[in-house]
Write a protein that holds these residues in place. Structure first.
Motif, PDB file in Angstrom:
ATOM      1  N   LYS A 194       0.824  -1.213   0.000  1.00  0.00           N
ATOM      2  CA  LYS A 194       0.000   0.000   0.000  1.00  0.00           C
ATOM      3  C   LYS A 194       0.853   1.256   0.000  1.00  0.00           C
ATOM      4  CE  LYS A 194      -4.128  -1.971   2.135  1.00  0.00           C
ATOM      5  NZ  LYS A 194      -5.086  -1.904   3.281  1.00  0.00           N
ATOM      6  N   GLN A 195       1.951   1.212   0.747  1.00  0.00           N
ATOM      7  CA  GLN A 195       2.862   2.366   0.761  1.00  0.00           C
ATOM      8  C   GLN A 195       3.468   2.588  -0.621  1.00  0.00           C
ATOM      9  OE1 GLN A 195       5.608   1.293   3.838  1.00  0.00           O
ATOM     10  NE2 GLN A 195       4.193   1.797   5.505  1.00  0.00           N
ATOM     11  N   GLN A 196       3.868   1.501  -1.282  1.00  0.00           N
ATOM     12  CA  GLN A 196       4.452   1.602  -2.622  1.00  0.00           C
ATOM     13  C   GLN A 196       3.438   2.128  -3.622  1.00  0.00           C
ATOM     14  OE1 GLN A 196       7.887   0.647  -3.430  1.00  0.00           O
ATOM     15  NE2 GLN A 196       7.257   2.022  -5.088  1.00  0.00           N
ATOM     16  N   GLN A 197       2.186   1.696  -3.459  1.00  0.00           N
ATOM     17  CA  GLN A 197       1.122   2.141  -4.364  1.00  0.00           C
ATOM     18  C   GLN A 197       0.918   3.647  -4.246  1.00  0.00           C
ATOM     19  OE1 GLN A 197      -2.686   0.339  -3.575  1.00  0.00           O
ATOM     20  NE2 GLN A 197      -3.545   0.917  -5.575  1.00  0.00           N
ATOM     21  N   LEU A 198       0.870   4.155  -3.024  1.00  0.00           N
ATOM     22  CA  LEU A 198       0.700   5.598  -2.835  1.00  0.00           C
ATOM     23  C   LEU A 198       1.941   6.350  -3.301  1.00  0.00           C
ATOM     24  CD1 LEU A 198      -0.811   8.063  -1.817  1.00  0.00           C
ATOM     25  CD2 LEU A 198       0.115   7.616   0.479  1.00  0.00           C
ATOM     26  N   PHE A 199       3.125   5.827  -3.003  1.00  0.00           N
ATOM     27  CA  PHE A 199       4.355   6.487  -3.424  1.00  0.00           C
ATOM     28  C   PHE A 199       4.396   6.625  -4.948  1.00  0.00           C
ATOM     29  CE2 PHE A 199       8.774   6.324  -4.866  1.00  0.00           C
ATOM     30  CZ  PHE A 199       9.320   7.392  -4.171  1.00  0.00           C
ATOM     31  N   ASP A 200       4.074   5.558  -5.670  1.00  0.00           N
ATOM     32  CA  ASP A 200       4.074   5.604  -7.133  1.00  0.00           C
ATOM     33  C   ASP A 200       3.049   6.607  -7.651  1.00  0.00           C
ATOM     34  OD1 ASP A 200       6.018   3.655  -7.146  1.00  0.00           O
ATOM     35  OD2 ASP A 200       4.623   1.993  -7.504  1.00  0.00           O
ATOM     36  N   TYR A 201       1.888   6.649  -7.007  1.00  0.00           N
ATOM     37  CA  TYR A 201       0.830   7.585  -7.409  1.00  0.00           C
ATOM     38  C   TYR A 201       1.283   9.026  -7.201  1.00  0.00           C
ATOM     39  CZ  TYR A 201      -3.454  10.342  -7.090  1.00  0.00           C
ATOM     40  OH  TYR A 201      -4.416  11.312  -7.251  1.00  0.00           O
ATOM     41  N   LEU A 202       1.873   9.312  -6.036  1.00  0.00           N
ATOM     42  CA  LEU A 202       2.343  10.665  -5.753  1.00  0.00           C
ATOM     43  C   LEU A 202       3.433  11.096  -6.724  1.00  0.00           C
ATOM     44  CD1 LEU A 202       2.571  10.546  -1.846  1.00  0.00           C
ATOM     45  CD2 LEU A 202       0.874  11.776  -3.210  1.00  0.00           C
ATOM     46  N   GLN A 203       4.351  10.191  -6.989  1.00  0.00           N
ATOM     47  CA  GLN A 203       5.452  10.504  -7.902  1.00  0.00           C
ATOM     48  C   GLN A 203       4.935  10.812  -9.303  1.00  0.00           C
ATOM     49  OE1 GLN A 203       8.390   7.353  -8.467  1.00  0.00           O
ATOM     50  NE2 GLN A 203      10.007   8.894  -8.332  1.00  0.00           N
ATOM     51  N   GLU A 204       4.004   9.992  -9.785  1.00  0.00           N
ATOM     52  CA  GLU A 204       3.431  10.203 -11.125  1.00  0.00           C
ATOM     53  C   GLU A 204       2.636  11.500 -11.187  1.00  0.00           C
ATOM     54  OE1 GLU A 204       0.143   8.078 -14.074  1.00  0.00           O
ATOM     55  OE2 GLU A 204       1.047   6.932 -12.438  1.00  0.00           O
ATOM     56  N   TYR A 205       1.850  11.769 -10.143  1.00  0.00           N
ATOM     57  CA  TYR A 205       1.017  12.974 -10.125  1.00  0.00           C
ATOM     58  C   TYR A 205       1.883  14.231 -10.069  1.00  0.00           C
ATOM     59  CZ  TYR A 205      -3.091  15.846  -9.077  1.00  0.00           C
ATOM     60  OH  TYR A 205      -4.114  16.767  -9.139  1.00  0.00           O
ATOM     61  N   ILE A 218       0.856   8.565   4.164  1.00  0.00           N
ATOM     62  CA  ILE A 218       1.814   9.652   3.934  1.00  0.00           C
ATOM     63  C   ILE A 218       2.732   9.804   5.148  1.00  0.00           C
ATOM     64  CG2 ILE A 218       2.042  12.161   3.697  1.00  0.00           C
ATOM     65  CD1 ILE A 218      -0.435  12.120   1.925  1.00  0.00           C
ATOM     66  N   THR A 219       2.154   9.705   6.335  1.00  0.00           N
ATOM     67  CA  THR A 219       2.959   9.778   7.557  1.00  0.00           C
ATOM     68  C   THR A 219       3.979   8.648   7.602  1.00  0.00           C
ATOM     69  OG1 THR A 219       1.158  10.830   8.786  1.00  0.00           O
ATOM     70  CG2 THR A 219       2.888   9.753  10.083  1.00  0.00           C
ATOM     71  N   GLN A 220       3.547   7.448   7.190  1.00  0.00           N
ATOM     72  CA  GLN A 220       4.458   6.306   7.161  1.00  0.00           C
ATOM     73  C   GLN A 220       5.582   6.509   6.153  1.00  0.00           C
ATOM     74  OE1 GLN A 220       1.813   3.023   6.371  1.00  0.00           O
ATOM     75  NE2 GLN A 220       0.681   3.308   8.290  1.00  0.00           N
ATOM     76  N   LEU A 221       5.247   7.098   4.997  1.00  0.00           N
ATOM     77  CA  LEU A 221       6.277   7.365   3.985  1.00  0.00           C
ATOM     78  C   LEU A 221       7.264   8.419   4.483  1.00  0.00           C
ATOM     79  CD1 LEU A 221       4.125   7.419   0.707  1.00  0.00           C
ATOM     80  CD2 LEU A 221       5.703   5.624   1.468  1.00  0.00           C
ATOM     81  N   GLU A 222       6.762   9.399   5.238  1.00  0.00           N
ATOM     82  CA  GLU A 222       7.662  10.399   5.834  1.00  0.00           C
ATOM     83  C   GLU A 222       8.635   9.743   6.797  1.00  0.00           C
ATOM     84  OE1 GLU A 222       6.135  14.708   6.530  1.00  0.00           O
ATOM     85  OE2 GLU A 222       4.525  13.348   7.147  1.00  0.00           O
ATOM     86  N   ARG A 223       8.114   8.854   7.642  1.00  0.00           N
ATOM     87  CA  ARG A 223       8.961   8.190   8.634  1.00  0.00           C
ATOM     88  C   ARG A 223      10.021   7.328   7.968  1.00  0.00           C
ATOM     89  NH1 ARG A 223       4.109   6.251  12.719  1.00  0.00           N
ATOM     90  NH2 ARG A 223       3.792   8.264  13.767  1.00  0.00           N
TER      91      ARG A 223
END
Length: 207
Positions: free
Chosen positions: A6-17, A45-50
């Motif tokens: 799930k973290q990777q999915q959001l990270f990829d989405y944020l990067q593409e956007y 997002i908090t987890q990705l920051e950490r």
């Protein structure tokens, strides 16, 4: 990057956007695109920051920056968690103990070094050196000291203390930094240096 699915999915989405739009999506947009709740996106997002792969300007800021692996590694190095020494075990160096009395998060740029540990100070004997009752001293593991250094030591294998170290011909003198206290001399066999004090973390809870 060690990310969950799930973290990777959001990270990829944020990067593409970000690459496409030049700005970060809102929580609503992210939630709708990924098919999850707003709270789930905020937590991710908090987890990705950490994990040091994204960075926000503020807790509630919409400005998100993707960190390169090099930048992410540097960001991760800025934050360190140091163990606080609790009960001292006779004959075993403080920094080798397995039991800790909690931990404290510090800026790695302020406290570099390996295997650092913290010791909570009791008493007023070092107040003139800026070390007050209840403060945490950050120590670098050492089993030796130079004259004049402030060190954490074990006395007779049991009592932990922080004092200024001086080596005499047939003794070790531990000097306080408070005129109300006197220096004490010990035989070599009664003192075990544990670490050099590298800094102080002030405790504002003086109850």
């Amino acid at each position: 990057m060690d990310l969950t699915e799930k973290q990777q999915q959001l990270f990829d989405y944020l990067q593409e956007y970000l690459e496409r739009e030049g700005r970060a999506p809102s929580l609503r947009q992210s939630a709708e695109s990924l098919g999850v709740s707003h709270n789930a996106v905020a937590q991710l997002i908090t987890q990705l920051e950490r994990k040091g792969v994204v960075e926000r300007e503020g807790r509630y800021s919409r400005t998100i920056r993707i960190l390169s692996p090099h930048t992410a590694a540097k960001a991760k190095m800025r934050v360190r968690e140091l163990p606080i020494v609790g009960r001292v075990t006779a004959g075993l160096p403080m920094y080798a103990q397995q039991e800790w009395d909690g931990s404290v998060v510090v800026d790695g740029n302020l406290f570099p070094g390996n295997n650092l540990f913290c010791l909570r100070v009791q008493g007023e004997s070092m107040q003139d050196a800026g070390i007050l009752n209840g403060d945490l001293v950050v120590c670098e593991p050492r089993q030796y000291a130079e004259n004049g250094e402030i060190v954490a030591v074990l006395i007779q294998g049991e009592e932990a203390t922080v004092k200024r170290f001086f080596l005499g011909r047939d003794h070790i003198e531990l000097r306080p930094e408070n005129k109300k206290f006197t220096a004490v001399r010990y035989p070599f066999s009664e003192i075990l240096v544990q670490g050099k004090v590298m800094g102080v973390i002030r405790s504002y809870d003086k109850r």
